[in-house]
Scaffold this motif. Structure first.
Motif: not given
Length: 657
Positions: A437-444, A215-228
């Motif tokens: 991902f969030f840093d690269t593409h901008g969380l706002p 599984r890939e679980c790289s979409i994370q916030r605060r080092h916790q997965k949200i999309i897998e």
């Protein structure tokens, strides 16, 4: 064989285990604390046992006593809480109960991330070297501070500046102690653009060890997965990577004599090189994507191996693609601020199965909540998991994004719009899903509402007209006559709302003999009821807006996106206006630290109060430069959402006085 099973957990995972038990003819026992007394997992069990204290799920003695009192012969730990606690596993076995998990020795071996890395290195599994926080210099940066026990993103901090090291280690240690009862932390090299790849393993007591799939679980916030998702987009394009991953995962499981379901987690770079992170000796939150791509019921296999059963020699081959999105009660745009309170409505359209398998394009729902559920401050804010399956990754993403967009989630604020934006993002669809991902593409931008300004405006119009329809239908005199109706043209009716960005929307309207006039909006009314308003644009496009009111909150769902508005009272209650400069509690929680005293000078953004809620720390900062004019809380105090914690008097205000 297991005849009656107690699940030492709550919410979605308890319901998930119960679903397999019902299919297999196994009686179920739920445990609950007082905040969970009316939770769905309690209602769905055959037998239920109350635990003392909100931390009852962490009390092994209570859990074992509950199993014995209920006549259970086995305990399933779920995930979180005591699921990876070797002492609890040993106590369950010592009490004569079946432990639905790996051997005690395997749990103990992987219970410390520090020790587990040493074991994996000895077994030939590639690892990132452990670093002693006290010995780190600027040459090592950036580094990741991690809790040795537990997971789920708690007790983790990224350090990029050496001057922050001591404070971040202290904060991580404090959070780890609160979440896991173990304050031990360590450091390792931080790969800011890595891929979080994990392998599902399953092993029986007779020597068969499966690597079921990755599984890939790289979409994370605060080092916790949200999309897998399964399979991993990275592994799909790197020749030979899957075979190397599976070999490493089987080596890890074999090295500790593993049985049951477990997950070996790795951090990989863009070239397919990977390093061992940890082994979770339990079922993972994201296990549904593996189930949907293999056709396996992993809970059933857990029960089979716990009973001493045999696995087939080889696991099934994988098929298609599955993506899971975790719905959290949190506000991503406000530093992932967790939310608490009642869920008025939870409706996910087009669900093909709950907690089960599907063989064609569709949606599975694994939820811990129903309409009327309460999100407690005492536990994790995850509400549900929505999982898609399709023959291709692109279709799985499309189906999941559309389902989430059309879901009706009323009550505590959620991360739903963020999930939709990620699933529709070109980089995600291209498989470029690393941990930055969030840093690269901008969380706002990713956290921005699906509904744009025009959609919010039309939603406000719909809310006002639905309210007018309600007033018309409940009028005691001349019911059915439009609110504000006059035989001759008269003044406009007014209704005002505030959106999530604190912008006000005033709606003016009046009913004449033949038409509803909306002088400020390019829309005409087609039909209106207290729960649905249909508006037509100047281009002739009609659209329905579903409207639901709960107190002052109005929830409007339409194809343009979901909108939450707060009605602005014409005559506010005395004392309801919060004084300028006030620091308001964004959630219920406990004050664990205070960074200033009354009379102290502060600068904008300076941390003043630390709250703990849902086992995470949250910082309340000064809104401006000035003086702490009021401090209304003390360490250890419980506060409710909306409480005024302190007030900062801006410099110019102080000068005027």
């Amino acid at each position: 064989m297991i005849n009656r099973l107690l699940v030492a957990n709550r919410g979605e995972i308890a319901r998930r285990v119960f679903a397999s038990c019902r299919r297999l003819g196994i009686s179920t026992v739920a445990v609950y604390t007082d905040p969970d007394a009316s939770a769905p997992h309690v209602a769905e069990s055959d037998i239920r046992v109350r635990l003392d204290g909100v931390a009852g799920y962490l009390d092994g003695a209570q859990l074992i006593a509950a199993a014995q009192a209920a006549g259970a012969d086995a305990i399933h730990p779920g995930y979180g809480f005591l699921s990876e606690n070797a002492d609890f596993a040993a106590a369950v076995i010592a009490a004569g109960l079946i432990w639905v998990g790996p051997p005690v020795g395997a749990v103990a071996a992987m219970g410390s991330k520090i020790e587990s890395k040493k074991m994996m290195a000895a077994a030939g599994v590639p690892v990132l070297a452990e670093l002693d926080p006290a010995g780190i210099t600027a040459d090592y940066l950036p580094v990741l501070v991690k809790a040795s026990a537990g997971g789920g993103g708690r007790g983790m901090r990224v350090v990029t500046d050496l001057t922050d090291m001591a404070a971040q280690v202290e904060a991580a240690s404090r959070e780890a102690a609160s979440a896991f009862g173990d304050a031990t932390v360590f450091c390792e090299r931080y790969l800011p653009t890595g891929h979080h790849i994990e392998v599902q393993v399953m092993a029986d007591q007779h020597g068969t060890v499966w690597a079921v799939g990755e599984r890939e679980c790289s979409i994370q916030r605060r080092h916790q997965k949200i999309i897998e998702e399964a399979p991993s987009p990275l592994v799909e394009v790197i020749p030979g990577m899957r075979e190397r991953l599976f070999e490493a995962a089987r080596s890890a499981a074999t090295a500790i004599g593993y049985t049951g379901a477990g997950t070996v987690e790795f951090l990989a770079d863009d070239n397919g090189e990977f390093f061992f992170l940890e082994m979770n000796t339990r079922l993972q939150v994201e296990h549904p994507v593996t189930e949907l791509t293999t056709g396996l019921d992993l809970v059933e296999l857990q029960l089979l191996t716990a009973e001493g059963g045999h696995l087939p020699e080889q696991p099934p081959t994988t098929r298609g693609h599955s993506i899971e999105a975790r719905i959290y009660a949190e506000d991503p745009a406000r530093d992932w601020r967790p939310q608490a309170g009642e869920i008025h409505r939870f409706e996910v359209p087009g669900v093909g199965t709950e907690f089960g398998l599907i063989n064609e394009t569709g949606i599975r729902l694994d939820s811990g909540i129903v309409d009327g559920s309460t999100v407690s401050i005492h536990y994790d804010p995850m509400l549900a998991k929505v999982i898609s399956y399709a023959p291709s990754r692109a279709r799985a993403a499309q189906v999941l994004a559309d389902t989430l967009r059309r879901s009706r989630l009323h009550g505590a604020y959620t991360n739903r719009d963020l999930l939709v934006n990620v699933l529709r993002h070109p980089a995600f669809l291209a498989g470029a899903t690393d941990t930055s991902f969030f840093d690269t593409h901008g969380l706002p931008g990713l956290a921005a509402p699906i509904a744009d300004d025009h959609a919010v405006r039309l939603s406000a119009v719909a809310a006002a007209l639905a309210d007018a329809a309600h007033n018309r239908g409940t009028a005691s005199a001349l019911p059915g006559l439009p609110s504000g109706w006059r035989n001759v043209p008269s003044g406009y009716q007014h209704k005002a709302f505030r959106d999530d960005s604190d912008r006000e929307h005033e709606v003016r309207y009046r009913f004449t003999r033949s038409v509803l006039e909306l002088p400020d909006d390019d829309a005409t009314l087609v039909a209106a009821s207290p729960t649905e308003v249909v508006l037509r644009s100047a281009l002739g496009v009609a659209m329905a807006f579903a409207v639901a009111r709960h107190g002052a909150q109005v929830y409007i769902d339409s194809p343009l996106g979901s909108v939450i508005l707060t009605e602005i009272a014409r005559l506010p209650e005395p004392g309801s206006v919060i004084e300028k400069g006030s620091l308001v509690a964004p959630m219920p929680g406990s004050v664990i630290r205070i960074g200033a005293s009354e009379g102290d000078p502060v600068v904008a953004g300076q941390p003043l109060i630390w709250l703990e809620a849902m086992k995470m720390e949250h910082t309340i900062t000064a809104p401006s430069d000035g003086i702490v004019a009021q401090l209304n809380v003390a360490v250890g105090q419980q506060v409710e959402v909306g409480s005024v914690l302190a007030r900062v008097e801006a410099e110019q205000e102080g000068a005027q006085q």
